[in-house]
Design an enzyme around this catalytic site. Sequence first.
Site, short mmCIF file in Angstrom:
data_model
loop_
_atom_site.label_atom_id
_atom_site.label_comp_id
_atom_site.label_asym_id
_atom_site.label_seq_id
_atom_site.Cartn_x
_atom_site.Cartn_y
_atom_site.Cartn_z
N GLU A 310 44.66 40.48 44.23
CA GLU A 310 43.74 41.21 45.37
C GLU A 310 44.77 40.78 47.19
O GLU A 310 44.75 42.35 48.02
CB GLU A 310 42.70 41.04 46.07
N GLU A 313 48.46 42.69 46.84
CA GLU A 313 48.08 44.42 47.03
C GLU A 313 47.53 44.83 48.25
O GLU A 313 48.74 45.93 48.53
CB GLU A 313 46.94 44.79 46.09
N CYS A 337 35.33 42.82 42.93
CA CYS A 337 34.65 41.50 42.25
C CYS A 337 33.20 41.59 41.52
O CYS A 337 33.39 40.88 41.11
CB CYS A 337 35.35 40.24 42.73
N SER A 357 39.84 47.97 45.86
CA SER A 357 41.46 47.56 45.05
C SER A 357 41.42 46.80 43.33
O SER A 357 39.98 47.21 42.79
CB SER A 357 40.76 44.78 45.40
N LYS A 396 27.18 41.29 35.14
CA LYS A 396 28.62 41.00 34.22
C LYS A 396 28.25 41.36 33.00
O LYS A 396 29.65 41.49 32.71
CB LYS A 396 28.97 39.90 34.84
N GLU A 399 30.33 44.69 32.86
CA GLU A 399 30.61 44.97 33.68
C GLU A 399 31.90 44.43 32.10
O GLU A 399 32.89 44.77 31.51
CB GLU A 399 31.70 43.86 34.09
N GLU A 404 37.61 49.38 28.89
CA GLU A 404 38.24 49.32 29.54
C GLU A 404 38.63 48.31 29.82
O GLU A 404 39.79 47.51 30.28
CB GLU A 404 38.42 49.60 31.22
N CYS A 567 26.72 36.58 45.76
CA CYS A 567 27.01 35.82 44.20
C CYS A 567 25.69 35.10 43.71
O CYS A 567 25.09 34.59 43.05
CB CYS A 567 27.86 35.64 43.35
#
Lengths: 639, 393
Positions: A310, A313, A337, A357, A396, A399, A404, A567
């Site tokens: 990241e 990037e 994230c 990102s 999560k 996710e 994908e 988190c």
Amino acid sequence: MTDNINDSDRAPKAQRGQVIDKPDGVDAIGAQITITIDDNEIKVPMGTTILEAAKTAGIHIPTLCHHEDLCVAGVCRVCVVEVEGQRALQASCAYPITSPLNIKTHTPQVRRARRHVIDLLLSKHYGECYACFRNNNCELQSLAKEYGVDFFRFGHPEKPMFEKDHSSYSVVRDMNKCVLCRRCVRTCIDLQEVGVLEAANRSNETTIETFQDRPLGDVVCINCGQCINRCPTGALTANDPTDEVWAAIDDPKKHVTLQTAPSPRAGIGECFGLEPGTPMTFEMNTAVRQCGFDKVFDTNFTADLTIIEEGTELLLRLYKALVEKDETVALPQFTSCSPGWVKFIEHFYPEMLPNMSSAKSPQQMFGALIKTFYAEHHGIDPADIVSVALMPCSAKKFECNRPEMTDSGYKDVDYGLTTRELAKMISEAGIHLPDMPKGDFDAPFGEATGSGVIFGATGGVMEAALRTVIELVCGVKVEDLFEHANILPIRGFEGARMVELPIENVGPVPAVLQSLVPSWDWLKGATLKVGVCHGTANAKKVLDDIKAGGAFSECHFIEFMACPGGCLGGGGQPIPTTPEIRQARAKAIYAEDEAYGIRKSHENPVVWELYEKFLTDGPCGHISHKLLHTTYTARGKYL
Amino acid sequence: MSTELTFSQIEKYAGVKTAAAGGRADILATMKTAGMRGRGGAGFPVSVKWNLAAAATGPDKFIVCNADEGEPGTFKDRLILSEYADIVFDGMTIAAIAVGAAKGILYLRGEYVYLLNDLEAVLARRREDGMLGQNAAGREGFDFDIDIRMGSGAYVCGEETALIESLEGNRGEPRNRPPFPVDTGYRGRPTVVNNVETLAWAACIFAKGAEWFNGLGTEKSVGLKLLSISGDCANPGVYEFPLGVSIADVLTAVGAENSKAVQVGGASGLCIPACQFDRKIAFEDVATGGSVIVFGADRDMLDVVDNFMEFFVEESCGQCTPCREGNEKLLEGVQMLAAGKCSMKYLKELCSLGKTMQVASKCGLGQSSPNAFLSVVEHFSDEILGRTEGSNA
Ligand SMILES: Cc1cc2nc3c(=O)[nH]c(=O)nc-3n(C[C@H](O)[C@H](O)[C@H](O)COP(=O)(O)O)c2cc1C
Ligand code: SF4
Ligand code: SF4
Ligand code: SF4
Ligand code: SF4
Ligand code: FES
């Protein structure tokens, strides 16, 4: 942390509690008022609620709809007290003190009313405690115990009235257990600005419904699970995959790996009766092995990897924008994230997706590596690997089921476990976690840094990124600028914050990045501006500010976390959650960071080994792009 | 049918002109002398409410006229609005001068939508006559106008804070109080909510004098009051009485004979048995927002409570536990009584629950919904318990 209560505008206002204002014309904010509460005289600041005042006097008043993170509702009526001179009882959670009062908190009338409220709630509550995930951790159950409920005065339902809603990957709703406290409604609106839950119908037909009463999986829920953490009962729970995980463990053909995120370690002790903020990292490793997982890895490893990817990037975006004058480059770059945050922006600000990102979250990077690099190097057929992720998070779970997320050729992560679910598995295995001897993480992904750990706290990703950027770009040690490499200005719990870092000098470009940028000279004299925010209500403020060309639009990089506190306050963490509990967890996380020998992501030797052996074309190269980066879906109001 | 009302003697604009000539302090002083308490049911002193709102700082204050009139058995506000709308608007204008409000809102019950055109016409004429709009009533800088907003049809929206929520476009649910509307009301600004009749009397007070008003009624309940009288009587309708009138006198006036009981205050009011017909309609005795329902000798009192409880189960907003669940339990209790299946023990539990609802519910609806149940159990136990014989040893 509730500074965001009053100006959310996505959700129907009526679903919000009323915010208590200090009375107009009284410029005595902070002025002290003397009140008497159960014959104790105490002084409290103007506007304090009776409930808060009682707390300072050490007097316990039961509550149900009240939650420290949320605005006032005053609907359950279990917290009622007698106020001298008033005919009716008053809800202590909703009553601001603006004049001297004489309060009694447990008169016969008060006790009768509370008992009646509990009896009435139970008359509509279908559920058996011993078959409930919230057994021993349920506010309704505790109230029943506190008030000595030994029979159902007004009856008890014999059969369910609602079907359970299992449609969401993350949250299961069982409205048979709902007590209509509306905490979930307020959470979803006040803290998260999503507003998919609302009170529908009236009177005894009132229910908590999603938009058009659709299954939760079919509405714009971001899966953050914050509503689960604030539900007092078992009406909201996470979608629990422990049966499947046990089945994999029990299947000798399967190689079951567990990656563990930083926040669960700081929280899981709470499930075993420990004080919040008691870290259990290494005890947990042993317990997990005893449960039968084949390997236990540290997600912090891919947190370090995330920083490299990241961070690279970001530097590339800046280079393109500032040196190549490419006006199509989207800045500020947003972190990616937090899967709740990702879904939030996909639904509500799809036009800003170019700012995201492309780096996957640490969980998904890990998943992609386990079924490729790890499988290859250990001669395991990826088809036999069951990759489980221990996360503080319910999003999560969604996710890892995104279509994908299969870049390894398999489902990169098979199951997301919450902290609560792992605690249950550990208990099922007959293990009392605090008694476990300490155990290490497994190679090759056992090596991590303090920077990975602090991903768990709001501001942590940004601090980790800054530690690396400062050293890779400025050619100085972080310690030269910030004592012990603790970048304190970025820490804390303020909903949205900004930090500026002037780059006075630049160093040489490290070898791995030389193919991407020839030198850092263009950054000399620049000021790096970064932002941090947590809770999607704050995210909304920041995004709106950017759109309006406000201060945040000048940032280069912004960390977004869907959950209040980051988190460590995730929707999979132990219940309850309060500002104090989250602070205690944060303290544990920062203490663990300080205890690491290596504190900076770019100093993690295994990360560079990985680039050497596997991701051979370096950060943001082709291989890394295939495995470690992703794309987003502009969902809007569609799913 | 109705008696000749005092309102018919009042010239439109007369009250406003007197009040405007005097100004804020004078208006507040006059209202204090008049000593009127609100006519909507709760009986809060009007001058105190206006004073509180007047003392609040800042611009944007609101005068809301509560014309939601949802209490079963009341129709006096409808009569006032259809025949004496100007007097109500006069009252709103006077209140606006007193507290410094620039905006008035008439919150009109949904079913009264047929009055809307006429009311709008009255407002238009008042604008033409300079009684609304810029420098209204000839007062420099007093830019006051009135909007009409239609109610949503829910009874609870007559409760002032639910009304405000409804005005703001939200679910009509009562707010926590404090803070009160005079402090934090419509759009968070100081707001006076008054009943239609309250505002009409305010206009009369300025037309006829505070002493005229406080010379009527009792010491604690001054002035005149409209009652909507319905049920088992020869001449139902809207009647004007001085407060303090006895129930017996009211019954005589409407031609009710052999009455068994009177429900004063609508569904949320009290059920007064014949042996107590000497009681007075006044804030210190039997208070009412205006509804009086007469029950003749043939009425089944259990049917009566059943109706009321069904009404509340229908109308509770459902946010707070005692009212949401309690009304249902009381209704079930009534049905058990009717079927002869309610034990004395359970009946006692229900009465105790009713007392909890009276003190623990969030708003006036739940606080008063058990009234009818409790008073029927108290006064008509013979009648309602007769049915339990045999089924409960
Ligand atoms: C459930 C409920 C319904 C009410 N309905 C009305 C109503 O229809 N009209 C009214 O004037 N007041 C109604 N009230 C009383 C109002 O809350 C408020 O007290 C009143 O409008 C104040 O006006 P007053 O002081 O002039 O009486 C209701 C109260 C409750 C609790
Ligand atoms: S929600 Fe609470 S009270 Fe209900 S069954 Fe579960 S533990 Fe028991
Ligand atoms: S998971 Fe988050 S977005 Fe979904 S309903 Fe709960 S609070 Fe709202
Ligand atoms: S689902 Fe839980 S938080 Fe939401 S209203 Fe019901 S009990 Fe309260
Ligand atoms: S008492 Fe009834 S109407 Fe009033 S707030 Fe409670 S549930 Fe709603
Ligand atoms: S905790 Fe106060 S009303 Fe629910």
